[in-house]
Design an enzyme around this catalytic site. Structure first.
Site, PDB file in Angstrom:
ATOM      1  N   GLY A  52      41.250  41.128  24.696  1.00 30.39           N
ATOM      2  CA  GLY A  52      41.058  42.466  24.153  1.00 30.39           C
ATOM      3  C   GLY A  52      42.154  42.955  23.238  1.00 30.39           C
ATOM      4  N   THR A  89      33.504  39.615  29.796  1.00 30.53           N
ATOM      5  CA  THR A  89      33.118  41.020  29.735  1.00 30.53           C
ATOM      6  C   THR A  89      31.629  41.010  29.450  1.00 30.53           C
ATOM      7  OG1 THR A  89      35.230  41.705  28.796  1.00 30.53           O
ATOM      8  CG2 THR A  89      33.357  43.140  28.388  1.00 30.53           C
ATOM      9  N   THR A 110      34.033  40.374  23.282  1.00 30.43           N
ATOM     10  CA  THR A 110      34.477  39.775  24.529  1.00 30.43           C
ATOM     11  C   THR A 110      35.668  38.880  24.221  1.00 30.43           C
ATOM     12  OG1 THR A 110      33.763  38.494  26.466  1.00 30.43           O
ATOM     13  CG2 THR A 110      32.935  37.766  24.334  1.00 30.43           C
ATOM     14  N   GLY A 111      36.481  38.616  25.231  1.00 29.94           N
ATOM     15  CA  GLY A 111      37.631  37.757  25.016  1.00 29.94           C
ATOM     16  C   GLY A 111      38.938  38.515  25.198  1.00 29.94           C
ATOM     17  N   ARG A 144      47.168  47.524  32.786  1.00 29.10           N
ATOM     18  CA  ARG A 144      46.711  46.973  31.514  1.00 29.10           C
ATOM     19  C   ARG A 144      45.265  47.372  31.243  1.00 29.10           C
ATOM     20  NH1 ARG A 144      42.342  43.318  29.773  1.00 29.10           N
ATOM     21  NH2 ARG A 144      43.030  42.379  27.805  1.00 29.10           N
ATOM     22  N   VAL A 145      44.992  47.752  30.023  1.00 31.18           N
ATOM     23  CA  VAL A 145      43.634  48.080  29.582  1.00 31.18           C
ATOM     24  C   VAL A 145      43.345  47.265  28.333  1.00 31.18           C
ATOM     25  CG1 VAL A 145      42.108  49.868  28.687  1.00 31.18           C
ATOM     26  CG2 VAL A 145      43.700  50.408  30.542  1.00 31.18           C
ATOM     27  N   GLY A 146      42.203  46.608  28.313  1.00 32.23           N
ATOM     28  CA  GLY A 146      41.809  45.826  27.152  1.00 32.23           C
ATOM     29  C   GLY A 146      40.933  46.613  26.206  1.00 32.23           C
ATOM     30  N   ASP A 147      40.127  45.899  25.446  1.00 33.41           N
ATOM     31  CA  ASP A 147      39.294  46.539  24.432  1.00 33.41           C
ATOM     32  C   ASP A 147      38.017  47.153  24.981  1.00 33.41           C
ATOM     33  OD1 ASP A 147      38.447  43.800  24.923  1.00 33.41           O
ATOM     34  OD2 ASP A 147      36.982  44.130  23.342  1.00 33.41           O
TER      35      ASP A 147
END
Length: 335
Positions: free
Chosen positions: A249, A195, A246-247, A223-226
């Site tokens: 989420g 990211t 990053t990473g 899917r949604v991450g951070d």
């Protein structure tokens, strides 16, 4: 109650402040700039090209928010080798390229988009959400519709190279992301975590930040991450500083990671120590899971001091200021 003597004393003090010369004010501004800004920092190696785009704005006295948008747009569209951000991002397991992004300014205004398709510059759509709507987040088809209404071009994002990588992955359809892109051995592995998170302080000392990604390769559709979540993937408090992540989420969301880092800096932690403590909390909650994943935080405080920390080694971040435009630093790690 004020008496006459107190009134005279306060008035004299006010008059002394008002009597500061223009040269004294100029000197104060100069010393602030010398202390560490303008400056922009970004996650990962491709943060260098993003920082250069941002620096074109910052170096001419531009606003940090404008610098963030300008910088983030470069990896979103111009870096064809980057399969984790923007139009060259890898798809989900159903073949959809979905993009997430958020942006936040010095006044606490923020905007974001999530699971958006067919628009190459989610960072710009996130800014439009912030400035043109009463909302903070738009998702999916609604985000795409809004972007088109605002004059943005709708286009196919799945590139031939990304499609080839996806079809190769479909042969096994095994989802096992590795900890850092440089460690990837299987199709898609080396693209799986990146990211770009950016933080900038302009010449006036104001802070803004942004985050943009195509998310984990071959994720479940929807899917949604951070990255687009304010407080998780990004947080800015102009009195204290800013942080981004990053990473994986999911672990950042569970710990409201970027907000945590900023609050730790408010308590007096240095940027690096604040990032380290946020990482430590993730590991403490899920020690066995943490050994298998990567999460990294990057932060900057109001003085222009910056720092980073990650669970695993291999995390890097780029720094750009008046002294150097292409500085790349390997972040410290727990393991």
């Amino acid at each position: 109650m004020y008496n006459r003597r107190k009134f005279i004393k306060i008035s004299a003090a006010g008059a002394s402040l008002a009597a500061l010369s223009n040269s004294a004010v100029a000197k104060a501004i100069s010393s602030t700039t010398d202390a560490g800004f303008p400056i922009v920092i970004s996650t990962w190696d491709f943060g260098i090209i993003a920082n250069k785009g941002a620096w074109k704005v910052l170096s001419t006295g531009g606003r940090a928010l404008d610098a963030i948008e300008a910088g983030a747009r470069i990896p979103e569209a111009e870096d064809i080798t980057n399969h984790t951000v923007g139009r060259t991002g890898l798809p989900d397991r159903d073949g959809h390229v979905t993009l997430d992004s958020c942006i936040m300014d010095e006044n606490g205004n923020c905007g974001s988009v999530a699971a958006m398709e067919n628009i190459a510059h989610p960072i710009s759509v996130a800014r439009l959400v912030m400035e043109k709507t009463p909302h903070v987040m738009l998702v999916g088809d609604g985000a795409t519709q809004f972007a088109v209404e605002q004059g943005m071009k709708k286009e196919k994002l799945l590139t031939p190279e990304s499609e080839k990588i996806w079809k190769e992955w479909l042969k096994t359809a095994k989802y096992s992301p590795v900890m850092n892109i440089e460690n990837g051995k299987k199709p898609g592995d080396k693209y799986n975590h990146d990211t770009i998170g950016m933080l900038a302080i302009d010449a006036k000392g104001n802070i803004s930040g942004g985050c943009t990604t195509s998310g984990m390769a071959f994720k479940l559709h929807g899917r949604v991450g951070d990255s687009p979540i304010i407080g998780a993937g990004l947080y800015v408090d102009n009195e204290v500083g800013g942080a981004t992540s990053t990473g994986v989420g999911e672990e950042v969301i569970r710990n409201v990671g970027s907000f945590l880092v900023v609050e730790l800096m408010r308590q007096g932690y240095s940027p690096e120590d604040a990032c380290k403590e946020a990482v430590r909390r993730i590991i403490k909650k899920k020690p066995e899971t943490a050994k298998q994943i990567q999460v990294g935080f990057l932060a900057i405080n109001k003085k222009g001091e910056y720092g980073a920390y990650a669970i695993q080694s291999g995390f890097s971040f780029a720094v750009c200021n008046a002294q150097q435009q292409d500085l790349l630093i390997k972040g410290k790690s727990f393991y």
